[in-house]
Design a protein around this motif. Structure first.
Motif, mmCIF file in Angstrom:
data_model
loop_
_atom_site.group_PDB
_atom_site.id
_atom_site.type_symbol
_atom_site.label_atom_id
_atom_site.label_comp_id
_atom_site.label_asym_id
_atom_site.label_seq_id
_atom_site.Cartn_x
_atom_site.Cartn_y
_atom_site.Cartn_z
ATOM 1 N N SER A 393 0.819 -1.213 0.000
ATOM 2 C CA SER A 393 0.000 0.000 0.000
ATOM 3 C C SER A 393 0.853 1.264 0.000
ATOM 4 O O SER A 393 0.633 2.189 0.784
ATOM 5 C CB SER A 393 -0.948 0.005 1.218
ATOM 6 N N SER A 394 1.846 1.312 -0.842
ATOM 7 C CA SER A 394 2.712 2.485 -0.918
ATOM 8 C C SER A 394 2.063 3.544 -1.799
ATOM 9 O O SER A 394 1.670 3.258 -2.931
ATOM 10 C CB SER A 394 4.082 2.109 -1.487
ATOM 11 N N PRO A 395 1.938 4.793 -1.313
ATOM 12 C CA PRO A 395 1.372 5.853 -2.159
ATOM 13 C C PRO A 395 2.276 6.212 -3.333
ATOM 14 O O PRO A 395 1.835 6.865 -4.273
ATOM 15 C CB PRO A 395 1.239 7.025 -1.185
ATOM 16 N N GLN A 396 3.529 5.788 -3.291
ATOM 17 C CA GLN A 396 4.471 6.096 -4.367
ATOM 18 C C GLN A 396 4.462 5.054 -5.477
ATOM 19 O O GLN A 396 5.128 5.234 -6.492
ATOM 20 C CB GLN A 396 5.893 6.212 -3.814
ATOM 21 N N LEU A 397 3.716 3.959 -5.296
ATOM 22 C CA LEU A 397 3.768 2.840 -6.224
ATOM 23 C C LEU A 397 2.365 2.485 -6.687
ATOM 24 O O LEU A 397 1.489 2.205 -5.871
ATOM 25 C CB LEU A 397 4.420 1.633 -5.532
ATOM 26 N N THR A 413 5.635 7.596 -8.137
ATOM 27 C CA THR A 413 5.267 8.985 -7.875
ATOM 28 C C THR A 413 6.230 9.547 -6.843
ATOM 29 O O THR A 413 6.428 8.943 -5.777
ATOM 30 C CB THR A 413 3.824 9.090 -7.338
ATOM 31 N N GLY A 414 6.832 10.686 -7.154
ATOM 32 C CA GLY A 414 7.722 11.327 -6.192
ATOM 33 C C GLY A 414 9.090 10.696 -6.095
ATOM 34 O O GLY A 414 9.811 10.941 -5.119
ATOM 35 N N ALA A 474 11.661 4.342 -0.604
ATOM 36 C CA ALA A 474 11.656 5.376 0.436
ATOM 37 C C ALA A 474 12.692 5.009 1.479
ATOM 38 O O ALA A 474 12.367 4.422 2.515
ATOM 39 C CB ALA A 474 10.268 5.489 1.066
ATOM 40 N N PRO A 475 13.981 5.294 1.208
ATOM 41 C CA PRO A 475 15.038 4.914 2.154
ATOM 42 C C PRO A 475 14.848 5.574 3.512
ATOM 43 O O PRO A 475 14.374 6.710 3.612
ATOM 44 C CB PRO A 475 16.319 5.400 1.468
ATOM 45 N N SER A 476 15.220 4.849 4.565
ATOM 46 C CA SER A 476 15.084 5.355 5.930
ATOM 47 C C SER A 476 16.076 6.477 6.176
ATOM 48 O O SER A 476 17.166 6.500 5.601
ATOM 49 C CB SER A 476 15.316 4.221 6.935
#
Length: 508
Positions: A393-397, A413-414, A474-476
């Motif tokens: 559920s990634s908003p970027q994928l 996205t992003g 999304a790296p930490s």
């Protein structure tokens, strides 16, 4: 931290000619910087850690670091550590080139089975024992005449087997004389470029399209027109406007690479009409036509060709295994003599024993059974990957559903796909960057996304691989105990003089 492969071995104390331990350590670090093994801005180990790594005292390390700092190779930043100077001293530009670092040895199978790698089928499920038995059979049966040479267009038995297979599975009716065996798809491209093309000839190429084929054709001197694709596949009208007298059109009509749509029937008919009017060749790349999930495999474009304008190119890299390097062309009579003449000079066909083993693999039913099993296995692996991505559920994928093939497309996205792919590689993953399949600039409609191969990814490993992919997307942030998170040096007046230190407010 030193780059992997740049580790310093313990300093040898018994080499009198090598100078003092301090001089030896100084020289090793200096050479590592000049050769690029220690990159500009790289952080060196602490004096204590370096002493343990190099097998010398801490005082020796301090002295070597101090000398390198005076000469401008290193800069000390207090608690943050000691770093290679940015930019490097001018002496680096005149340093002799260091010998190339030998590549790390890794098992080839391990590298080929990295999660999400595209273009790799389920080699873990290939019937190796059956193939080895067939290959051994023909290696043992070699006759004296076989040792003298073979037909440069391919062994008759394999050409007959391929013709029979295509008639049933792809709707392509061809005589064995029209089938030519090549060293994979790239071997077919080389044969076509040498036999039918002249440097400077125009050609349509899908945008986006398979980048390795594009590079090979440009290397052969063809002028490629980037013809866009949409929901119906190749935009034939746009191609005719861009390059109306092109000599070739390279297409993937059954399953467009990389976006996955099929060329619609009206577009297929329009493409054939254009080729007939322009006296052009249509090169049909049917790279994974056997694998459709939503329906039976679509008939090949070649099955509609009644004017002899389509050259059908197939390969066993996806249906069997890539290392086989076995492909084929189905050529119209009008192109056969030119291709046969070039084949007689280049001999592109693989070893005779390999060709005859492949003929038996097809003729004895092993290929059909294998493809049937792979369709079921790929449905399972596709489902496992789809569920893992849905749970993420990634908003970027945003995952796009396709009807066939061996990879999924996930829009980003992003984030830039090239950067994500680079970070994913460091995590042991191998997704493809969608932008790399475009020839146009980003401003002209190029999209960022990931190609996620699932054929070689067992269902049991899908969720773990997706979690690692999320880290690449999304790296930490740096951990709180990282030196740069504790203390940050700030130039107060912007002149490189007095500085102040800001302590991380999260630490006591």
């Amino acid at each position: 931290m030193t780059r992997r492969g740049a580790r310093l071995s313990p300093v040898r104390r018994r080499q009198r000619s090598a100078g003092t331990l301090q001089a030896q350590l100084y020289d090793r670090i200096r050479q590592a910087i000049l050769s690029g093994a220690l990159a500009s801005g790289a952080r060196l180990p602490s004096a204590r850690a370096m002493a343990l790594e190099a097998g010398v005292s801490r005082g020796t390390v301090d002295a070597a670091y101090a000398r390198l700092s005076v000469e401008g190779f290193l800069v000390a930043r207090g608690a943050a550590g000691t770093f290679v100077t940015t930019p490097l001293p001018i002496a680096a530009a005149f340093a002799p080139a260091a010998p190339p670092e030998p590549p790390r040895k890794e098992p080839r199978a391990r590298a080929a089975l990295r999660p999400f790698q595209i273009g790799v089928p389920a080699v873990d499920a290939f019937p190796v024992a059956t193939w080895s038995r067939l290959l051994g059979r023909h290696a043992r049966r070699a006759r004296a005449g076989d040792l003298a040479g073979s037909d440069p267009c391919g062994d008759r038995a394999l050409r007959e087997a391929i013709a029979a297979h295509l008639a049933v599975s792809r709707g392509v009716v061809a005589r064995a004389e029209q089938v030519m065996i090549t060293g994979g798809y790239h071997g077919a491209l080389g044969l076509l470029a040498r036999a039918l093309a002249r440097p400077g000839d125009g050609a349509w190429f899908e945008e986006p399209g398979y980048h390795r084929a594009r590079a090979a054709l440009e290397l052969a001197g063809l002028r490629l027109a980037a013809v866009p694709v949409d929901a119906e596949g190749l935009d034939v009208a746009r191609g005719a406007a861009l390059a109306p007298r092109a000599r070739f059109a390279f297409v993937t009509p059954s399953h467009q690479m990389p976006l996955g749509m099929a060329l619609s029937l009206p577009r297929r008919l329009a493409l054939l009409a254009w080729a007939r009017g322009a006296d052009a060749w249509v090169i049909e790349d049917d790279y994974d036509g056997e694998f459709q999930r939503a329906s039976a495999p679509l008939p090949a474009l070649k099955s509609l060709d009644d004017q002899g304008r389509v050259i059908y190119a197939g390969t066993f890299s996806k249906s069997m295994f890539p290392a086989l390097r076995l492909g084929f062309l189905v050529v119209p009579d009008g192109a056969r003599d030119a291709l046969a003449r070039v084949a007689s000079l280049l001999h592109p066909a693989p070893l005779l024993a390999v060709q005859r083993a492949a003929a038996d693999f097809l003729g004895e039913g092993h290929f059909a059974r294998h493809v049937r099993r792979m369709r079921a296995l790929y449905a399972e692996r596709h489902g496992a990957l789809s569920r893992a991505l849905e749970e993420l559920s990634s908003p970027q994928l945003q995952v796009e559903e396709g009807t066939g093939g061996l990879h999924l497309i996930a829009r980003l996205t992003g984030a830039r796909d090239g950067e994500v792919v680079e970070r994913a590689s460091q995590l042991g993953l191998a997704p493809g960057a969608l932008s790399s399949f475009y020839r146009s600039d980003p401003a002209e409609g190029r999209l960022d996304g990931l190609l996620l191969g699932f054929a070689a990814l067992p269902a049991s490993r899908a969720q773990k691989a997706v979690h690692r992919l999320a880290q690449a997307i999304a790296p930490s942030p740096p951990p709180r105990h990282h030196p740069l998170a504790r203390t940050i040096s700030v130039d107060v007046n912007g002149s490189g003089g007095r500085s102040a230190r800001l302590r991380n407010p999260n630490r006591a």
